[in-house]
Design a protein around this motif. Structure first.
Motif, PDB file in Angstrom:
ATOM      1  N   ASN A 159       0.525 -11.233  -3.444  1.00 13.08           N
ATOM      2  CA  ASN A 159      -0.476 -10.515  -4.236  1.00 13.08           C
ATOM      3  C   ASN A 159      -0.909  -9.204  -3.586  1.00 13.08           C
ATOM      4  OD1 ASN A 159      -3.576 -10.070  -4.922  1.00 13.08           O
ATOM      5  ND2 ASN A 159      -2.515 -10.909  -6.695  1.00 13.08           N
ATOM      6  N   TRP A 160      -1.160  -9.218  -2.258  1.00 11.05           N
ATOM      7  CA  TRP A 160      -1.611  -7.995  -1.583  1.00 11.05           C
ATOM      8  C   TRP A 160      -0.574  -6.889  -1.728  1.00 11.05           C
ATOM      9  CZ3 TRP A 160       1.479  -6.211   2.389  1.00 11.05           C
ATOM     10  CH2 TRP A 160       2.358  -7.130   2.960  1.00 11.05           C
ATOM     11  N   ARG A 197      -0.539  -5.675  -5.483  1.00 10.46           N
ATOM     12  CA  ARG A 197      -1.714  -4.869  -5.844  1.00 10.46           C
ATOM     13  C   ARG A 197      -1.662  -3.470  -5.238  1.00 10.46           C
ATOM     14  NH1 ARG A 197      -7.317  -6.411  -4.809  1.00 10.46           N
ATOM     15  NH2 ARG A 197      -7.865  -5.554  -6.820  1.00 10.46           N
ATOM     16  N   LEU A 249      -9.428 -14.347   9.283  1.00 11.02           N
ATOM     17  CA  LEU A 249      -8.272 -13.632   8.731  1.00 11.02           C
ATOM     18  C   LEU A 249      -8.048 -14.024   7.272  1.00 11.02           C
ATOM     19  CD1 LEU A 249      -5.809 -13.753  11.753  1.00 11.02           C
ATOM     20  CD2 LEU A 249      -6.889 -11.737  10.774  1.00 11.02           C
ATOM     21  N   ARG A 250      -8.437 -15.262   6.926  1.00 15.18           N
ATOM     22  CA  ARG A 250      -8.341 -15.692   5.523  1.00 15.18           C
ATOM     23  C   ARG A 250      -9.246 -14.821   4.644  1.00 15.18           C
ATOM     24  NH1 ARG A 250     -10.818 -21.270   4.859  1.00 15.18           N
ATOM     25  NH2 ARG A 250     -12.667 -19.962   4.939  1.00 15.18           N
ATOM     26  N   ASP A 251     -10.408 -14.482   5.167  1.00 17.89           N
ATOM     27  CA  ASP A 251     -11.317 -13.596   4.422  1.00 17.89           C
ATOM     28  C   ASP A 251     -10.693 -12.216   4.231  1.00 17.89           C
ATOM     29  OD1 ASP A 251     -13.292 -15.528   4.239  1.00 17.89           O
ATOM     30  OD2 ASP A 251     -14.132 -14.998   6.186  1.00 17.89           O
ATOM     31  N   MET A 253      -7.487 -11.546   4.059  1.00 15.58           N
ATOM     32  CA  MET A 253      -6.435 -11.684   3.038  1.00 15.58           C
ATOM     33  C   MET A 253      -7.052 -11.792   1.640  1.00 15.58           C
ATOM     34  SD  MET A 253      -3.522 -11.525   4.567  1.00 15.58           S
ATOM     35  CE  MET A 253      -2.363 -12.090   3.352  1.00 15.58           C
ATOM     36  N   ALA A 254      -8.153 -12.544   1.541  1.00 13.82           N
ATOM     37  CA  ALA A 254      -8.805 -12.717   0.242  1.00 13.82           C
ATOM     38  C   ALA A 254      -9.383 -11.381  -0.232  1.00 13.82           C
ATOM     39  CB  ALA A 254      -9.905 -13.766   0.348  1.00 13.82           C
ATOM     40  N   ASN A 255     -10.037 -10.669   0.670  1.00  8.78           N
ATOM     41  CA  ASN A 255     -10.602  -9.360   0.287  1.00  8.78           C
ATOM     42  C   ASN A 255      -9.516  -8.415  -0.204  1.00  8.78           C
ATOM     43  OD1 ASN A 255     -13.190 -10.104   0.976  1.00  8.78           O
ATOM     44  ND2 ASN A 255     -13.059  -9.305   3.058  1.00  8.78           N
ATOM     45  N   SER A 297      -6.922  -9.106  -1.685  1.00  8.69           N
ATOM     46  CA  SER A 297      -6.464  -9.507  -3.028  1.00  8.69           C
ATOM     47  C   SER A 297      -7.524  -9.329  -4.106  1.00  8.69           C
ATOM     48  CB  SER A 297      -6.041 -10.984  -3.010  1.00  8.69           C
ATOM     49  OG  SER A 297      -4.902 -11.134  -2.226  1.00  8.69           O
ATOM     50  N   TYR A 298      -8.797  -9.270  -3.702  1.00  9.66           N
ATOM     51  CA  TYR A 298      -9.851  -9.246  -4.715  1.00  9.66           C
ATOM     52  C   TYR A 298     -10.671  -7.960  -4.764  1.00  9.66           C
ATOM     53  CZ  TYR A 298      -9.237 -14.146  -5.996  1.00  9.66           C
ATOM     54  OH  TYR A 298      -8.733 -15.317  -6.481  1.00  9.66           O
ATOM     55  N   LEU A 299     -10.755  -7.230  -3.649  1.00  5.62           N
ATOM     56  CA  LEU A 299     -11.627  -6.042  -3.674  1.00  5.62           C
ATOM     57  C   LEU A 299     -11.161  -5.054  -4.734  1.00  5.62           C
ATOM     58  CD1 LEU A 299     -12.410  -5.209   0.074  1.00  5.62           C
ATOM     59  CD2 LEU A 299     -13.972  -6.052  -1.667  1.00  5.62           C
ATOM     60  N   LYS A 358     -10.017  -1.915  -6.658  1.00 12.43           N
ATOM     61  CA  LYS A 358      -9.220  -0.762  -6.228  1.00 12.43           C
ATOM     62  C   LYS A 358      -9.898   0.528  -6.698  1.00 12.43           C
ATOM     63  CE  LYS A 358      -5.022  -1.781  -7.749  1.00 12.43           C
ATOM     64  NZ  LYS A 358      -3.562  -1.589  -7.838  1.00 12.43           N
ATOM     65  N   ILE A 376     -14.441  -6.278   6.830  1.00 12.40           N
ATOM     66  CA  ILE A 376     -15.884  -6.274   7.103  1.00 12.40           C
ATOM     67  C   ILE A 376     -16.283  -7.619   7.710  1.00 12.40           C
ATOM     68  CG2 ILE A 376     -16.655  -4.538   5.478  1.00 12.40           C
ATOM     69  CD1 ILE A 376     -17.067  -6.823   3.462  1.00 12.40           C
TER      70      ILE A 376
END
Lengths: 503, 188
Positions: free
Chosen positions: A375-376, A379, A472-474, A476-478, A480-482, A484, A503
């Motif tokens: 996903n990263w 995106r 690091l999971r955070d 990866m999640a950021n 994918s979700y922050l 653009k 952050i």
């Protein structure tokens, strides 16, 4: 607002290193002109900062090119547009190869009475000392050399100052900040002379307002052991305190009689930090980054901050850390009420960590295709204007990796060397969990492993003391979700979102 | 883990659950109302209920009621199981430690296990309900072929529902662990 920063001498260069890292993290002003002053151009401290400065300018340009690779104007990473003197960021007061004081003042041609005066001020060794490696902590030599050369107004370095003052005359606010040590040779002699020279130019040009001069003076904060059998002229730590007392008395009188500075930041450290590396100058003088330099750097950035209003009087600013034997993030001063220095520096380190160890290995020419379904990647990198197979993109990614290594080494070294030197507990980052530190390896104290173990990755959460730590999971999640940013293009989307994700 | 990301990833599965849930609840409500005629009764009579009831002298209307009840309960139970396993995975996918590029694929084994356990429970549940004449009155009237048809039909329906939930609801950074989820657009 136009901002000018002049770093003078080795300590100035070390502070500049902190300023540049802070600017990568988004702590700097919108625009900043940077000039370096040092006679010892091969000095390890100076050349390291100069290389970082050039890297910053180059990477910023490549990451902020509209329509190509653009992190967008909204992004904090590399926010500050840094410019330098077009010929060279470094200004050498004495241009000739192997200059000597006797040549600078034309000693041989002086009248006998003047020769006598010079003899009173300088002994033969000082007059004939080769100054290509700096002024060896002798401000009396440096002052003469500086005064002899700052009048060369045609030099492009000074032309930048003239044009800044022209802008001030046109109504634009100009802030000029000088940063150096009070106890060395180049810094101690350059700081007051360059400041007074700027003030004189201002007076000559009849620019009465809009120009604000600030400075950071670093009191002795380190010492080192000089070998007993060393006989050349050198900076002797035993003399630092005496030199400082003399310099402070001088500044006290200067500030009483002439208003040169709007704000002066005075930084010191107790106890003095012990350095392992003694070198008189040259490329082997490669001191570790130490926390007082970061204080100086943050002082400079505070001076440039728009929230910092000049009150018209001469302000001498000081800050203290907590009195216990521990240094924490909360001891680090903020730049303004809006900008949290700690948060941004931590963010930069996390970005460097994530990029260096996680993403750079995945984005090499050989590997990137394996990740196109993630996903990263979809995106941020699966775009018509990004082809990771090209040399251009790979070069940019490779330079980003190099910068990440710089950042990791800088903050790790800052924590570990400050702790080792002062004997105080530095609770900024648990750097030892990810780097190997060998203080005896002066040129390469910090070594980074190629890969991280799963255990090391888990420790990412606890990497920073006294701070909210994401995993690091955070990250990866950021990623994918922050949200653009529309204006971004090329690799800009990935770089900016990864930075925001940390952050 | 940020709660807002989890909430965001529940939107599409929520829509899927609403659509399939509506169909399931409506149909089971119809079944629990013991209809005596109509398409459902015709379907049950023609394909599900055993022909042996005629030889036993039991009218279709008498057998249809218990069969409708068994069918209705199996729908409700299957729906609940699907929601538990589907949304359970959606939540779990946010907590799995995807700590770098390529790590998500490792968790496909977790997804496979979750899906296999779900499918097995679904089939066992249907088999137990439709084939166990001792436990449920209605299942006495269901033919072997009919039980097989219901089991397959319900399994396909709820496996489809489960797959759509996990497909659209798995945490974005963990999509590589779900079959074909990488085909989704990056921002969905």
């Amino acid at each position: 607002m136009k901002n000018f920063l002049i770093s003078i001498g080795g300590t100035g260069a070390k502070c500049l290193e902190g300023i540049l890292h802070s600017c990568i993290a988004g702590l700097g002003p919108e625009h900043l002109w940077v000039g370096m002053v040092d006679q010892d151009q091969a000095n390890g401290n100076v050349s390291k900062s100069k290389i970082l400065l050039n890297k910053y300018i180059d990477l910023r340009e490549r990451l902020r090119t509209t329509g190509k690779d653009d992190v967008s104007i909204e992004s904090d990473i590399f926010k500050t547009q840094i410019t330098v003197n077009k010929n060279d960021a470094l200004w050498l007061p004495l241009k000739d190869a192997d200059p000597k004081l006797s040549e600078v003042i034309n000693y041989a041609l002086l009248k006998p009475e003047l020769k006598g005066l010079v003899d009173c001020l300088y002994d033969t060794q000082e007059r004939e000392q080769n100054l290509s490696e700096g002024f060896r902590a002798r401000p009396n030599i440096g002052a003469a050399a500086m005064l002899a050369s700052v009048n060369e107004q045609d030099e492009s370095f000074w032309q930048n100052i003239y044009s800044a003052l022209e802008k001030a005359r046109g109504g634009e606010e100009v802030r000029i900040f000088l940063i150096s040590s009070i106890f060395g040779g180049t810094g101690a002699s350059g700081f007051p002379n360059i400041a007074r020279k700027i003030k004189n130019i201002q007076n000559d040009m009849n620019v009465t307002g809009n120009v604000h001069i600030g400075g950071a003076l670093l009191l002795p904060y380190f010492n080192y052991k000089v070998p007993d059998d060393f006989n050349e002229i050198h900076a002797s730590p035993d003399e630092f305190l005496d030199q400082t007392r003399g310099a402070l008395e001088y500044y006290s009188k200067l500030f009483q009689h002439q208003k040169i500075f709007d704000q002066v930041y005075v930084v010191g450290w107790e106890p003095l930090m012990k350095l392992d590396n003694f070198k008189i100058g040259g490329n082997l003088q490669n001191n570790p980054p130490l926390i007082p330099e970061l204080y100086g750097a943050l002082g400079a950035l505070r001076f440039f901050d728009e929230e910092n209003k000049m009150l018209g009087n001469q302000q001498i600013l000081h800050i203290g850390k907590s009195e216990d034997n521990e240094f924490r993030w909360s001891d680090l001063p903020n730049i303004s009420s809006k900008i949290d220095a700690k948060e941004k520096i931590v963010q930069l380190f996390k970005f460097a960590y994530s990029y260096h160890w996680l993403f750079a290995p995945s984005l090499t020419k050989r590997n990137w295709k394996k990740f196109t379904n993630e996903n990263w990647f979809k995106r941020h990198l699966n775009r018509s204007d990004v082809n990771l197979g090209t040399e251009e993109k790979q070069a940019l990614l490779s330079d980003l990796k190099e910068l990440s290594i710089d950042v990791i080494k800088w903050l790790s070294d800052l924590n570990l060397s400050s702790e080792r030197g002062s004997g105080q507990k530095f609770n900024l980052t648990d750097a030892r969990s990810i780097v190997n530190y060998d203080p005896k390896q002066f040129s390469d104290r910090i070594k980074l492993s190629e890969n991280l173990t799963n255990e090391q990755k888990k420790q990412f959460t606890d990497l920073f003391y006294d701070s909210y730590n994401s995993s690091l999971r955070d990250v990866m999640a950021n990623l994918s979700y922050l949200k653009k940013v529309k204006e971004q293009s090329g690799l800009g989307s990935f770089v900016d979102t990864l930075f925001r994700s940390c952050i | 883990m940020k709660i807002k990301y989890l909430i965001k990833s529940l939107i599409y599965p929520g829509i899927i659950a609403a659509v399939f849930g509506f169909i399931s609840i409506s149909f089971s409500t119809l079944l629990f109302s013991n209809p005596v005629e109509g398409g459902t009764i015709n379907f049950l009579g023609n394909h599900i209920i055993t022909d042996e009831i005629e030889s036993q002298g039991t009218p279709l209307a008498d057998a249809a009621g218990p069969v409708c009840n068994v069918f209705g309960y199996s729908i409700v139970t299957s729906l609940a199981t699907t929601l538990i396993f589907g949304f359970g995975w959606v939540v779990i996918s946010h907590f799995l430690n995807v700590d770098g590029p390529g790590k998500s694929k490792i968790y496909s084994i977790y997804w496979i296990i979750n899906s296999a356990v779900f499918t097995a429970i679904l089939i066992i549940l249907c088999t137990f309900v439709f084939f166990s004449g001792d436990s449920f009155l209605g299942s006495q009237y269901i033919s072997g072929e009919g039980a097989f048809t219901l089991t397959i039909g319900l399994s396909v329906f709820y496996v489809l529902m489960y797959y759509l939930i996990v497909l659209l609801g798995t945490a974005r950074h963990n999509r590589s662990s779900v079959f074909l989820a990488f085909k989704l657009p990056g921002n969905l």
